[in-house]
Design a protein around this motif. Structure first.
Motif, PDB file in Angstrom:
ATOM      1  N   ARG A 144       0.827  -1.206   0.000  1.00 43.31           N
ATOM      2  CA  ARG A 144       0.000   0.000   0.000  1.00 43.31           C
ATOM      3  C   ARG A 144       0.858   1.252   0.000  1.00 43.31           C
ATOM      4  N   LEU A 145       1.970   1.208   0.753  1.00 46.76           N
ATOM      5  CA  LEU A 145       2.866   2.362   0.797  1.00 46.76           C
ATOM      6  C   LEU A 145       3.464   2.638  -0.574  1.00 46.76           C
ATOM      7  N   LEU A 146       3.975   1.603  -1.245  1.00 45.14           N
ATOM      8  CA  LEU A 146       4.595   1.800  -2.557  1.00 45.14           C
ATOM      9  C   LEU A 146       3.567   2.207  -3.604  1.00 45.14           C
ATOM     10  N   ALA A 147       2.360   1.652  -3.508  1.00 48.63           N
ATOM     11  CA  ALA A 147       1.308   2.049  -4.444  1.00 48.63           C
ATOM     12  C   ALA A 147       0.993   3.537  -4.290  1.00 48.63           C
ATOM     13  N   GLY A 148       0.928   4.004  -3.047  1.00 52.67           N
ATOM     14  CA  GLY A 148       0.676   5.417  -2.817  1.00 52.67           C
ATOM     15  C   GLY A 148       1.789   6.292  -3.360  1.00 52.67           C
ATOM     16  N   LEU A 149       3.037   5.861  -3.138  1.00 54.65           N
ATOM     17  CA  LEU A 149       4.167   6.629  -3.645  1.00 54.65           C
ATOM     18  C   LEU A 149       4.147   6.708  -5.171  1.00 54.65           C
ATOM     19  N   LYS A 150       3.835   5.578  -5.825  1.00 55.74           N
ATOM     20  CA  LYS A 150       3.819   5.573  -7.287  1.00 55.74           C
ATOM     21  C   LYS A 150       2.740   6.498  -7.832  1.00 55.74           C
ATOM     22  N   LEU A 151       1.568   6.495  -7.199  1.00 57.75           N
ATOM     23  CA  LEU A 151       0.512   7.402  -7.631  1.00 57.75           C
ATOM     24  C   LEU A 151       0.918   8.855  -7.445  1.00 57.75           C
ATOM     25  N   PHE A 153       4.010  10.066  -7.354  1.00 58.01           N
ATOM     26  CA  PHE A 153       5.044  10.421  -8.328  1.00 58.01           C
ATOM     27  C   PHE A 153       4.459  10.615  -9.721  1.00 58.01           C
ATOM     28  N   GLN A 154       3.494   9.783 -10.096  1.00 62.19           N
ATOM     29  CA  GLN A 154       2.839   9.951 -11.387  1.00 62.19           C
ATOM     30  C   GLN A 154       2.111  11.283 -11.448  1.00 62.19           C
ATOM     31  N   LEU A 155       1.446  11.632 -10.347  1.00 60.49           N
ATOM     32  CA  LEU A 155       0.718  12.892 -10.269  1.00 60.49           C
ATOM     33  C   LEU A 155       1.645  14.074 -10.494  1.00 60.49           C
ATOM     34  N   GLN A 156       2.866  13.959  -9.971  1.00 62.76           N
ATOM     35  CA  GLN A 156       3.819  15.061 -10.046  1.00 62.76           C
ATOM     36  C   GLN A 156       4.784  14.951 -11.215  1.00 62.76           C
ATOM     37  N   GLY A 157       4.700  13.856 -11.980  1.00 66.96           N
ATOM     38  CA  GLY A 157       5.617  13.672 -13.105  1.00 66.96           C
ATOM     39  C   GLY A 157       7.050  13.455 -12.666  1.00 66.96           C
ATOM     40  N   LEU A 158       7.224  12.782 -11.522  1.00 65.86           N
ATOM     41  CA  LEU A 158       8.548  12.548 -10.964  1.00 65.86           C
ATOM     42  C   LEU A 158       9.011  11.128 -11.255  1.00 65.86           C
ATOM     43  N   SER A 159      10.318  10.939 -11.318  1.00 68.85           N
ATOM     44  CA  SER A 159      10.889   9.605 -11.478  1.00 68.85           C
ATOM     45  C   SER A 159      11.834   9.340 -10.311  1.00 68.85           C
ATOM     46  N   CYS A 160      12.093   8.069 -10.046  1.00 73.29           N
ATOM     47  CA  CYS A 160      12.982   7.716  -8.958  1.00 73.29           C
ATOM     48  C   CYS A 160      13.521   6.312  -9.187  1.00 73.29           C
ATOM     49  N   ASP A 161      14.450   5.902  -8.339  1.00 75.89           N
ATOM     50  CA  ASP A 161      15.037   4.575  -8.416  1.00 75.89           C
ATOM     51  C   ASP A 161      14.154   3.616  -7.615  1.00 75.89           C
ATOM     52  N   TRP A 162      13.183   3.006  -8.275  1.00 76.04           N
ATOM     53  CA  TRP A 162      12.245   2.143  -7.571  1.00 76.04           C
ATOM     54  C   TRP A 162      12.919   0.911  -6.995  1.00 76.04           C
ATOM     55  N   HIS A 163      13.972   0.437  -7.648  1.00 74.63           N
ATOM     56  CA  HIS A 163      14.675  -0.728  -7.097  1.00 74.63           C
ATOM     57  C   HIS A 163      15.251  -0.389  -5.726  1.00 74.63           C
ATOM     58  N   ALA A 164      15.839   0.806  -5.614  1.00 77.31           N
ATOM     59  CA  ALA A 164      16.406   1.223  -4.326  1.00 77.31           C
ATOM     60  C   ALA A 164      15.311   1.337  -3.276  1.00 77.31           C
ATOM     61  N   ILE A 165      14.173   1.905  -3.653  1.00 76.22           N
ATOM     62  CA  ILE A 165      13.068   2.056  -2.704  1.00 76.22           C
ATOM     63  C   ILE A 165      12.541   0.691  -2.278  1.00 76.22           C
ATOM     64  N   GLU A 166      12.355  -0.200  -3.245  1.00 74.67           N
ATOM     65  CA  GLU A 166      11.767  -1.505  -2.953  1.00 74.67           C
ATOM     66  C   GLU A 166      12.677  -2.385  -2.105  1.00 74.67           C
ATOM     67  N   THR A 167      13.980  -2.131  -2.142  1.00 71.50           N
ATOM     68  CA  THR A 167      14.917  -2.953  -1.371  1.00 71.50           C
ATOM     69  C   THR A 167      15.348  -2.297  -0.064  1.00 71.50           C
ATOM     70  N   THR A 168      14.850  -1.097   0.212  1.00 71.57           N
ATOM     71  CA  THR A 168      15.179  -0.423   1.464  1.00 71.57           C
ATOM     72  C   THR A 168      14.392  -1.057   2.612  1.00 71.57           C
TER      73      THR A 168
END
Length: 224
Positions: A144-151, A153-168
């Protein structure tokens, strides 16, 4: 889970703690907070702390808009140990605090060299010191946390290193987001006072989802 910077116990924590009131700034146990210190009284506070345990309490004013030199503060803050220190050519201090434990103000003492000091009570948050006894991975609803973050980021047109986030690890991810996201000071305080990682994670998810629904996009992507 990593150990605290000097493996403290309740009886080794300071009986007198200098405090640094900062609106909208959060420090959490085992997290790191970089600070650029330039005001003379806080330069003095850092100098004194460097010679005596290196501990400083980060705490929020109850009124973020207050211009009082010594504003009323919340009763709960978080103490951190100076784990990095550098002095600039123009006399500023660049420090990093590593969170050790939350505290409750028992009473405020007379200030020294312009900065404030308190007698902290540590007992309420004694579990902050048990870094090896924290909740196992899975205590936070990462899906749920990652789904919220992805939404968001999409809303803001931002990109990030999802692999780093998912493995933190859970604690580092939740605490980093809680500290970095520019939520309202009262919301930051609620994150600070959450009794454990599970409850902090639930509150963080709720705040992110409210930000999405409101279309405010007030949460910046984590940086590692």
């Amino acid at each position: 889970m990593s150990r605290n910077p000097f493996d403290p116990t309740l009886d080794r924590l300071p009986r007198i703690l200098p405090i640094f009131p900062l609106a909208g700034v959060l420090l959490l146990p085992r997290a790191r907070l970089p600070l650029n210190v330039f005001e003379p009284r806080y330069l003095a506070m850092v100098e004194d702390a460097m010679g005596s345990g290196r501990m400083i309490g980060i705490i929020q004013p109850t009124d973020p808009a207050s211009r009082d030199r010594n504003p009323p503060v919340y009763e709960t803050g978080c103490a951190g140990r100076i784990t990095s220190f550098a002095e600039t050519d123009d006399g500023r201090f660049l420090i990093t605090l590593t969170g050790v434990s939350r505290f409750v103000i028992h009473r405020e003492m007379e200030g020294v060299r312009g900065y404030r000091r308190v007698v902290p009570a540590w007992d309420r948050y004694a579990a902050d010191l048990d870094s090896d006894a924290g909740p196992a991975e899975g205590a936070v609803d990462r899906g749920r946390l990652l789904a919220g973050l992805k939404l968001y980021f999409q809303l803001q047109g931002l990109s990030c290193d999802w692999h780093a986030i998912e493995t933190t690890p859970d604690e580092r991810l939740v605490n980093s987001l809680a500290m970095i996201c520019p939520f309202a000071p009262s919301e930051k305080q609620a994150l600070l006072e959450a009794p454990d990682l599970t409850e902090r994670g639930k509150l963080l998810i709720a705040l992110i989802e409210m930000s999405i629904l409101d279309g405010t996009g007030d949460c910046a992507p984590p940086r590692h």
